[in-house]
Write a protein that holds these residues in place. Sequence first.
Motif, mmCIF file in Angstrom:
data_model
loop_
_atom_site.group_PDB
_atom_site.id
_atom_site.type_symbol
_atom_site.label_atom_id
_atom_site.label_comp_id
_atom_site.label_asym_id
_atom_site.label_seq_id
_atom_site.Cartn_x
_atom_site.Cartn_y
_atom_site.Cartn_z
ATOM 1 N N GLY A 183 -10.824 25.597 -56.025
ATOM 2 C CA GLY A 183 -9.830 25.038 -55.115
ATOM 3 C C GLY A 183 -9.994 25.553 -53.702
ATOM 4 N N ALA A 184 -10.284 26.863 -53.574
ATOM 5 C CA ALA A 184 -10.499 27.431 -52.246
ATOM 6 C C ALA A 184 -11.730 26.816 -51.590
ATOM 7 C CB ALA A 184 -10.659 28.948 -52.357
ATOM 8 N N ALA A 185 -12.803 26.661 -52.365
ATOM 9 C CA ALA A 185 -14.016 26.061 -51.807
ATOM 10 C C ALA A 185 -13.772 24.624 -51.375
ATOM 11 C CB ALA A 185 -15.139 26.123 -52.841
ATOM 12 N N ALA A 186 -13.017 23.874 -52.178
ATOM 13 C CA ALA A 186 -12.747 22.480 -51.839
ATOM 14 C C ALA A 186 -11.904 22.371 -50.568
ATOM 15 C CB ALA A 186 -12.035 21.792 -53.001
ATOM 16 N N LYS A 187 -10.909 23.232 -50.428
ATOM 17 C CA LYS A 187 -10.048 23.180 -49.245
ATOM 18 C C LYS A 187 -10.822 23.553 -47.982
ATOM 19 C CE LYS A 187 -5.858 24.159 -51.881
ATOM 20 N NZ LYS A 187 -4.824 25.170 -52.212
ATOM 21 N N ILE A 188 -11.670 24.554 -48.086
ATOM 22 C CA ILE A 188 -12.470 24.944 -46.921
ATOM 23 C C ILE A 188 -13.444 23.831 -46.553
ATOM 24 C CG2 ILE A 188 -14.202 26.579 -46.081
ATOM 25 C CD1 ILE A 188 -12.852 28.654 -47.926
ATOM 26 N N GLY A 189 -14.074 23.236 -47.572
ATOM 27 C CA GLY A 189 -14.993 22.142 -47.301
ATOM 28 C C GLY A 189 -14.312 20.954 -46.644
ATOM 29 N N GLN A 190 -13.099 20.654 -47.089
ATOM 30 C CA GLN A 190 -12.361 19.545 -46.488
ATOM 31 C C GLN A 190 -11.925 19.884 -45.066
ATOM 32 O OE1 GLN A 190 -8.876 18.447 -48.691
ATOM 33 N NE2 GLN A 190 -8.636 16.489 -47.647
ATOM 34 N N ARG A 191 -11.529 21.132 -44.858
ATOM 35 C CA ARG A 191 -11.085 21.550 -43.531
ATOM 36 C C ARG A 191 -12.217 21.499 -42.516
ATOM 37 N NH1 ARG A 191 -10.225 27.758 -42.830
ATOM 38 N NH2 ARG A 191 -12.515 27.521 -42.749
ATOM 39 N N ASP A 192 -13.388 21.970 -42.932
ATOM 40 C CA ASP A 192 -14.523 22.058 -42.012
ATOM 41 C C ASP A 192 -15.440 20.843 -42.067
ATOM 42 O OD1 ASP A 192 -13.496 24.522 -41.426
ATOM 43 O OD2 ASP A 192 -14.977 25.644 -42.585
#
Length: 229
Positions: A183-192
């Motif tokens: 979930g953390a990786a997905a949120k960072i990927g979506q943010r950046d």
Amino acid sequence: MTYNFDWSSIARAWPYLLDGMGTTLFLVAVAMVLGVTFGTVLAILRLFGPRSVAMLAAGYVNFFRSIPLILTIFWFFFLVPLVVRAITGNPYFAVGPVYAAIAAFVLAESAYYCEIIRAGIGSVRAGQFQAARALGMTTAQALLYVVLPQAFRNMTPALINQTVALLKDTSLVYVISLNDFLGAAAKIGQRDGRQVEMFLFAAAVYLALCSLGTMGVHLLQRRGAPSRR
């Protein structure tokens, strides 16, 4: 069309990713310890309990082994609060994502661990249990001091395999917005705007962790295998 990889977002997001990994490892540890504990109780009930109790334990195991884990997570996160609100009349009762995930994983994993432990107990020769009983031990003492230590030694590779599967299954908590590693990786990927890099990195981390578990299983199997001359 070419894609320009940029891995800098991973370096910048390390604190957030480590926090997510901490959540993942916490879920694995709690689900493994409680799952093995409850699974052991279920296995003993299936093997040595009264017929009615053994049938109930078998029904529990078959039920949770037949239900998709993600559905169990949804039940505890969405359905259980509705039922409790209807019973208690408290409109504000809620089950947080952490407690919902823990409850779902423990109940589901205990069913899988039960079958592994039941097979492990069955791998111990019946004569040892009978000998312990002949020496004056109770059934509980014979199981605790004679059967279970040997059973756990025999089934350690299978327990590690199931824990590796549990590690991968924890990624399902993403659907209830629990901030695990994926979930953390997905949120960072979506943010950046770097979903490709983040999902590739997450896959590499899961591959590394699962490979370590698989190597541990192979090592234990080699040590436990009889020597050939």
